[in-house]
Design a protein around this motif. Structure first.
Motif, PDB file in Angstrom:
ATOM      1  N   LEU A 126     -20.277  35.217  13.306  1.00  0.00           N
ATOM      2  CA  LEU A 126     -19.595  35.306  12.229  1.00  0.00           C
ATOM      3  C   LEU A 126     -19.263  33.708  11.866  1.00  0.00           C
ATOM      4  CD1 LEU A 126     -18.787  37.006   9.763  1.00  0.00           C
ATOM      5  CD2 LEU A 126     -16.704  37.366  10.934  1.00  0.00           C
ATOM      6  N   MET A 127     -18.501  33.165  12.684  1.00  0.00           N
ATOM      7  CA  MET A 127     -18.299  31.712  12.413  1.00  0.00           C
ATOM      8  C   MET A 127     -19.094  30.935  11.895  1.00  0.00           C
ATOM      9  SD  MET A 127     -16.335  30.969  15.978  1.00  0.00           S
ATOM     10  CE  MET A 127     -15.959  29.299  16.009  1.00  0.00           C
ATOM     11  N   ALA A 128     -20.494  30.879  12.461  1.00  0.00           N
ATOM     12  CA  ALA A 128     -21.571  30.045  12.301  1.00  0.00           C
ATOM     13  C   ALA A 128     -22.310  30.503  11.226  1.00  0.00           C
ATOM     14  CB  ALA A 128     -22.335  30.075  13.564  1.00  0.00           C
ATOM     15  N   SER A 129     -22.180  31.714  10.540  1.00  0.00           N
ATOM     16  CA  SER A 129     -22.929  32.302   9.530  1.00  0.00           C
ATOM     17  C   SER A 129     -22.722  31.439   8.049  1.00  0.00           C
ATOM     18  CB  SER A 129     -22.786  33.715   9.222  1.00  0.00           C
ATOM     19  OG  SER A 129     -21.468  34.082   8.775  1.00  0.00           O
ATOM     20  N   GLY A 130     -21.301  30.967   8.127  1.00  0.00           N
ATOM     21  CA  GLY A 130     -21.015  30.585   6.810  1.00  0.00           C
ATOM     22  C   GLY A 130     -20.788  31.916   5.626  1.00  0.00           C
ATOM     23  N   LEU A 131     -20.688  33.137   6.270  1.00  0.00           N
ATOM     24  CA  LEU A 131     -20.774  34.049   5.229  1.00  0.00           C
ATOM     25  C   LEU A 131     -19.255  34.554   5.265  1.00  0.00           C
ATOM     26  CD1 LEU A 131     -23.742  36.119   6.419  1.00  0.00           C
ATOM     27  CD2 LEU A 131     -23.619  34.583   4.551  1.00  0.00           C
ATOM     28  N   ASP A 132     -18.565  33.925   4.286  1.00  0.00           N
ATOM     29  CA  ASP A 132     -17.049  34.163   4.246  1.00  0.00           C
ATOM     30  C   ASP A 132     -16.882  35.274   3.366  1.00  0.00           C
ATOM     31  OD1 ASP A 132     -14.394  33.800   4.246  1.00  0.00           O
ATOM     32  OD2 ASP A 132     -14.406  32.684   2.410  1.00  0.00           O
TER      33      ASP A 132
END
Lengths: 233, 233
Positions: A126-132
């Motif tokens: 989740l952190m690395a996905s950039g999907l905020d």
């Protein structure tokens, strides 16, 4: 009364010191009692984590999907005179695994539960996905059958759009590519998909693209490796 | 092209070595460029993480709720010739914070994003809660006004029952006890609530009880400390 330490383990065959704090590694030699999802995996992890040569002095009890409610309750007296460590197959124990039943029982009996820091494939992805998203949800596995899976994907995408919520799910490695094919075929072109495979391992691969962009990557396959999927519509 | 390292930080004033792997602490001195939610907090963290005496050699850029989209884009050229570390106020960067916008941009430009292991208050609370939903969702903050909050709580409880889903939310510390009072008043007696405060800190408090049980603990207050709430109906 002992405490129950929740001990994360590496997500693959990497060195425990890469992904676990020194404080956790220093705690391990003080524990003699372990409640584990699988003894063989736990022994290998503890051996690599600095207990090599001392594994035979330790006591292991299994807690997994075959353990009955009575079986879980039978573990509790072990904690009367001793601290114990709870270890799952990989990553965080007691999140979406049978260890949670033991933790629940500890709360009932007033036994202290101590969660320790380690790798969470879901949060690293989740952190690395950039999907905020304003929020996120973890749904475990989607249905395996094609028709049900396609409708589940549409439902998940709809909820993601409505709640502006990142939707996280996982798949058995040998089904990664068929799931991903269904995602590319059935989701809206503007929906973003993060593919996060082999997290924390040398082959780590984490990319977020829109469905339209993924469709153009015709040669891309994920392969049979641990993978977390996240979508945001 | 540089990489963007996502660097978790402690959840309070504890020693970084307690909650961060040695591999992360060893990486920090190799970075000269940091993109941070607040410079003052980041400097203090890095100083405690072994960079004391070298902080003035480092370059800091802020990325927070005041940063515009143009401001985020302006950070990208920094990565052309250098790796950078992204640090949030506490815990994991780029989860429910403005750092995610930079990560999203990195994916667009093909810049590698490397998530590192550290404390996630949400996952530590979930592990230790014993609330094994088949799934879980993080909802951020519930509405602050009493009437809206009470209906939000009922809606969250209903969804938890329908999906057998653990529902995680947080609150501004000074509102912990008023939220908790609304939870005790409005949720069903059999719904379980986990209160997880000061996670990873010396005053750590994590208890899961049913609403009926919490109602009997008349003297219990949470106080103004960082707290994660989880319910499972």
């Amino acid at each position: 009364m002992g405490k129950l330490y929740l001990i994360p383990s590496p997500l693959g065959d990497n060195d425990p010191a890469e992904v676990l704090p020194a404080s956790l590694l220093a705690l391990l030699p003080t524990l003699k009692l372990f409640i584990v999802e699988e003894t063989r995996t736990a022994r290998r992890f503890l051996s690599r984590a600095g207990l090599k040569g001392h594994i035979d002095e330790l006591e292991f009890h299994e807690l997994n999907e075959h353990t009955t409610a009575d079986g879980v309750a039978a573990l509790l007296p072990l904690l009367e005179n001793s601290d114990a460590g709870l270890i799952s197959e990989a990553g965080l124990p007691a999140v979406a695994d049978p260890g949670a039943a033991l933790v629940a029982l500890c709360h009932k009996k007033g036994i202290e539960v101590v969660p320790l820091v380690g790798p969470s494939s879901l949060m690293l992805a989740l952190m690395a996905s950039g999907l905020d998203g304003q929020s996120f949800a973890f749904r475990g596995y989607l249905p395996a059958k094609t028709e049900e899976r396609r409708s589940a994907l549409k439902a998940v995408e709809k909820q993601s759009a409505q709640l502006h919520q990142s939707e996280i799910f996982i798949e058995t490695p040998y089904r990664n590519d068929s799931l991903f094919a269904d995602m590319k075929a059935g989701l809206s072109p503007s929906t973003r998909i993060c593919v996060a495979a082999d997290i924390t391992l040398p082959a780590q691969f984490i990319r977020t693209k829109t469905v339209a962009e993924w469709r153009r990557e015709k040669d891309f396959t994920i392969g049979k490796r641990p993978c977390v999927f996240i979508i945001l519509a």
